[in-house]
Write a protein that holds these residues in place. Structure first.
Motif, short mmCIF file in Angstrom:
data_model
loop_
_atom_site.label_atom_id
_atom_site.label_comp_id
_atom_site.label_asym_id
_atom_site.label_seq_id
_atom_site.Cartn_x
_atom_site.Cartn_y
_atom_site.Cartn_z
N PRO A 100 0.84 -1.21 0.00
CA PRO A 100 0.00 0.00 0.00
C PRO A 100 0.87 1.26 0.00
O PRO A 100 1.89 1.31 0.69
CB PRO A 100 -0.79 -0.11 1.31
N LYS A 101 0.48 2.25 -0.79
CA LYS A 101 1.23 3.51 -0.89
C LYS A 101 0.32 4.66 -0.45
O LYS A 101 -0.78 4.82 -0.98
CB LYS A 101 1.68 3.75 -2.32
N GLU A 102 0.78 5.44 0.50
CA GLU A 102 0.03 6.59 0.98
C GLU A 102 0.05 7.70 -0.07
O GLU A 102 1.08 7.96 -0.68
CB GLU A 102 0.62 7.12 2.29
N GLY A 103 -1.09 8.33 -0.28
CA GLY A 103 -1.17 9.46 -1.19
C GLY A 103 -1.15 9.09 -2.66
O GLY A 103 -0.97 9.96 -3.51
N GLN A 104 -1.32 7.83 -2.97
CA GLN A 104 -1.33 7.37 -4.37
C GLN A 104 -2.74 6.88 -4.67
O GLN A 104 -3.23 5.97 -4.02
CB GLN A 104 -0.31 6.26 -4.57
N LEU A 146 -9.73 -3.81 -7.98
CA LEU A 146 -8.54 -3.85 -7.12
C LEU A 146 -8.49 -2.61 -6.23
O LEU A 146 -9.00 -1.55 -6.60
CB LEU A 146 -7.28 -3.91 -7.98
N LEU A 147 -7.86 -2.76 -5.08
CA LEU A 147 -7.67 -1.63 -4.19
C LEU A 147 -6.69 -0.66 -4.84
O LEU A 147 -5.59 -1.04 -5.22
CB LEU A 147 -7.13 -2.10 -2.84
N GLY A 148 -7.11 0.60 -4.97
CA GLY A 148 -6.24 1.61 -5.55
C GLY A 148 -5.18 2.03 -4.55
O GLY A 148 -5.27 1.76 -3.35
N GLY A 149 -4.15 2.68 -5.04
CA GLY A 149 -3.10 3.16 -4.15
C GLY A 149 -2.11 2.10 -3.74
O GLY A 149 -1.36 2.29 -2.79
N ASN A 150 -2.10 0.96 -4.42
CA ASN A 150 -1.15 -0.10 -4.12
C ASN A 150 -0.15 -0.25 -5.25
O ASN A 150 -0.45 0.03 -6.40
CB ASN A 150 -1.86 -1.45 -3.94
N ASP A 151 1.04 -0.73 -4.89
CA ASP A 151 2.02 -1.16 -5.88
C ASP A 151 1.99 -2.68 -5.90
O ASP A 151 2.00 -3.33 -4.86
CB ASP A 151 3.44 -0.70 -5.50
#
Length: 117
Positions: free
Chosen positions: A34-38, A75-80
């Motif tokens: 998970p990426k914060e702010g993405q 899919l959950l957004g904000g993930n790599d």
């Protein structure tokens, strides 16, 4: 996928490998971080030469990208995400790749709750 939705650099891959969690089956390994702010997802692919020749490797990568494109809203957004293809992926058609990747995505709990069954 757009260029900003791809993981390209070694540093980005290393960060996902180091800090993300992994789930696997016989055909694929999935790392998710998970990426914060993405607000959008990013995808990195790794297909070894052990999988097959260049034609086979590129076909596997196209199949994986297409599955992620089709399932992007689920899919959950904000993930790599990083997907590593294993040898059995070389002999699979698109529908088998899709089924196998969905299995790994469900195991990783990265599909939106309303879509999981």
């Amino acid at each position: 996928m757009k260029k900003e939705q791809r993981i390209k650099t070694t540093e980005e891959f290393s960060q996902v490998f180091k800090n993300g969690h992994s789930v696997a089956n016989r055909q694929f390994v999935l790392y998710a971080l998970p990426k914060e702010g993405q607000s959008f997802l990013r995808l990195g692919l790794s297909v070894s030469k052990k999988v097959g020749n260049a034609v086979i490797r590129n076909q596997v990568k196209r199949y994986i990208r297409e599955v992620f494109r089709l399932k992007e809203e689920d899919l959950l957004g904000g993930n790599d995400y990083i997907v590593i293809a294993r040898k059995p992926a070389a002999t699979m058609d698109f529908f088998e790749v899709e089924k196998s990747l969905l299995h790994v995505l469900k195991k990783a709990h990265v599909l939106k709750k309303s879509k999981q069954r």
